[in-house]
Scaffold this motif. Structure first.
Motif, PDB file in Angstrom:
ATOM      1  N   LEU A 272     -34.504  12.206 -33.478  1.00  0.00           N
ATOM      2  CA  LEU A 272     -33.302  11.599 -32.910  1.00  0.00           C
ATOM      3  C   LEU A 272     -33.465  11.388 -31.404  1.00  0.00           C
TER       4      LEU A 272
ATOM      5  N   ARG B 256     -23.865  14.805 -28.113  1.00  0.00           N
ATOM      6  CA  ARG B 256     -23.158  15.284 -29.304  1.00  0.00           C
ATOM      7  C   ARG B 256     -23.099  16.801 -29.350  1.00  0.00           C
ATOM      8  N   PHE B 257     -24.163  17.446 -28.924  1.00  0.00           N
ATOM      9  CA  PHE B 257     -24.153  18.912 -28.899  1.00  0.00           C
ATOM     10  C   PHE B 257     -23.198  19.438 -27.819  1.00  0.00           C
TER      11      PHE B 257
ATOM     12  N   ALA C 257     -27.942  21.917 -27.068  1.00  0.00           N
ATOM     13  CA  ALA C 257     -28.337  22.300 -28.427  1.00  0.00           C
ATOM     14  C   ALA C 257     -28.578  23.808 -28.510  1.00  0.00           C
TER      15      ALA C 257
ATOM     16  N   ARG D  80     -28.660  11.053 -26.455  1.00  0.00           N
ATOM     17  CA  ARG D  80     -27.503  10.884 -27.328  1.00  0.00           C
ATOM     18  C   ARG D  80     -27.237  12.167 -28.125  1.00  0.00           C
ATOM     19  N   THR D  81     -28.299  12.800 -28.571  1.00  0.00           N
ATOM     20  CA  THR D  81     -28.165  14.046 -29.339  1.00  0.00           C
ATOM     21  C   THR D  81     -27.569  15.151 -28.480  1.00  0.00           C
ATOM     22  N   MET D  82     -28.015  15.244 -27.222  1.00  0.00           N
ATOM     23  CA  MET D  82     -27.476  16.274 -26.333  1.00  0.00           C
ATOM     24  C   MET D  82     -26.004  16.043 -26.038  1.00  0.00           C
TER      25      MET D  82
ATOM     26  N   CYS E  21     -33.542  17.550 -35.656  1.00  0.00           N
ATOM     27  CA  CYS E  21     -33.221  16.595 -34.592  1.00  0.00           C
ATOM     28  C   CYS E  21     -34.458  15.990 -33.929  1.00  0.00           C
TER      29      CYS E  21
ATOM     30  N   TYR F 296     -33.023  11.825 -27.635  1.00  0.00           N
ATOM     31  CA  TYR F 296     -32.686  13.084 -26.973  1.00  0.00           C
ATOM     32  C   TYR F 296     -31.322  13.046 -26.286  1.00  0.00           C
TER      33      TYR F 296
END
Length: 337
Positions: A167, A175-176, A256, A171-173, A164, A169
Motif C-alpha cells: 500500500l 489512515r492509521f 501504524a 496514504r496508509t499512515m 500493508c 505509505y
C-alpha cells in the motif's frame, strides 16, 4: 476523631487519584501525540472523558485492592484505627512515589505503588499480608502483562506490516492516524477501568473502618463518581515529562506502530480487569507494547538504555512504596494508639 480521619483519608485518596491521572496520562495518549494523530489538548480531553466512562464499568479490581492485599479486622476501635493508618500510609507512599518518578520522567506503576504501600503499612501494623494473592494478582501479572504486551505487539506489528507492504505509505499512515483516535480512546478507557478502581478500593476500606459503609454492600455510587472525576481531571492536566519518554525516547513511532501498541495494551487491560479482577499496570503494558512494535524495525531501534531505566523504576516501585508506607505507619501508630 474517627470520622475526621476518614474524611481526611478520602481527600488524600482523591489526591492520589489525581496524581495517578496526572502521572499516567502518557499511557493513553503519548503515541497519538508523538505521531501527530491528535493534538495534545484534544488527546488529553478525549482521554479524560474515556477515563470517566472506564471508571464506571466495573468494581472487581476495587474489591481486589480492598480485600486481597492485607487482612483487616473491622469492628473494634483499634482494628478500625489500624485500617485507617494503613490506608493513609499506603496513599502517602503512592503519592510520594508518583511524584518522584514523574520528576525524573519515568513511567512507573501507580497501581504497584499503592499495593506496595498497603503491604508495607500492613507489615508495620502487624496485619497479615496475603502474599499468595499478591503473587497471583500482582507479581505474576506484573511479569506476564509486559512480556505478553511485547510479544503480542511484535507479532501483531509484523502482520500489519505484511498486510500493508504493497500500500502507498503516506496514504496508509493518514489512515492509521485516524485509527489511532480509536486506539487511544480504548487505552484511556482501559486506564479508567483499571486505575480508578484502585482508589475506590482504598476508599471502601476507609469508609468501612469509619463505620460509614459496609464493605459487603459494594462501592457506593458517589465513590465511583468521585474517583472517575478526579482521575479524569488529573489526566486532563497530565504532565509532559513521561509523555516524552513513552512517545519518543523509547523509540520513534509512526501512526501504524502507535495504533498497534495502543490496541494491544488496551486489550490486556480489559482482559485483566473484566476476566480476572487483576490490578494490571497500564504503564508496564503500554511501555512494553511500544518496545514490541519498535523491535520489528530492528532491535537497535529500541533505546534499551532508556528501557533499562524504566525497568529499574518498575522493580523498585513495590519495595520503595512499601518502605515509605512502613515508616509512615510506624509513626502514626505510635502517635494515635
Amino acid at each position: 476523631m474517627m470520622t475526621a480521619l476518614v474524611i481526611a483519608i478520602l481527600v488524600v485518596a482523591l489526591i492520589f487519584n489525581f496524581t495517578n491521572g496526572f502521572h499516567d496520562a502518557a499511557n493513553a495518549i503519548a503515541t497519538s501525540v508523538s505521531t501527530r494523530a491528535l493534538s495534545m489538548r484534544t488527546a488529553l480531553l478525549m482521554a479524560a472523558v474515556m477515563n470517566v466512562i472506564g471508571a464506571m464499568l466495573g468494581t472487581s479490581v476495587a474489591h481486589t485492592i480492598g480485600s486481597d492485599i492485607v487482612s483487616i479486622t473491622y469492628g473494634s476501635d483499634e482494628g478500625n484505627m489500624i485500617a485507617l493508618i494503613v490506608v493513609f500510609a499506603a496513599l502517602f507512599a503512592a503519592i510520594a512515589w508518583n511524584l518522584i518518578t514523574w520528576w525524573f520522567g519515568l513511567p512507573s506503576s501507580s497501581s504497584h505503588a499503592l499495593i506496595g504501600g498497603l503491604a508495607g503499612g500492613g507489615i508495620a501494623c502487624g496485619l497479615m499480608v496475603h502474599w499468595s494473592s499478591i503473587l497471583d494478582k500482582v507479581v505474576i501479572p506484573m511479569i506476564v502483562s509486559p512480556l505478553g504486551g511485547f510479544i503480542v505487539a511484535y507479532i501483531a506489528m509484523i502482520i500489519v506490516l505484511r498486510l500493508c507492504a504493497a500500500l502507498p505509505y503516506h496514504r496508509t499512515m493518514r489512515r492509521f492516524r485516524w485509527a489511532q483516535t480509536v486506539s487511544a480512546a480504548a487505552m484511556a478507557l482501559g486506564h479508567g477501568l483499571q486505575d480508578a478502581q484502585k482508589t475506590m478500593g482504598v476508599m471502601l476500606i476507609a469508609l468501612t473502618a469509619g463505620g460509614l459503609h459496609s464493605f459487603d454492600h459494594g462501592v457506593p455510587a458517589w465513590v465511583k463518581i468521585a474517583a472517575a472525576l478526579t482521575i479524569s481531571l488529573g489526566t486532563y492536566f497530565g504532565g509532559t515529562r513521561i509523555m516524552a519518554t513513552l512517545g519518543s525516547k523509547v523509540i520513534d513511532l509512526d501512526p501504524a506502530h502507535g495504533f498497534v501498541a495502543e490496541s494491544v495494551a488496551a486489550g490486556f487491560l480489559y482482559v485483566a480487569a473484566m476476566g480476572f479482577g487483576a490490578p494490571v499496570s497500564t504503564t508496564h503494558t503500554i511501555t512494553t507494547s511500544i518496545m514490541g512494535v519498535g523491535a520489528t524495525k530492528r532491535l537497535s531501534a529500541v533505546r534499551w538504555g532508556v528501557a533499562g531505566d524504566i525497568v529499574v523504576a518498575w522493580v523498585m516501585t513495590l519495595p520503595a512504596a512499601a518502605a515509605i508506607a512502613a515508616v509512615v505507619s510506624f509513626i502514626l501508630r505510635a502517635a494515635l494508639l
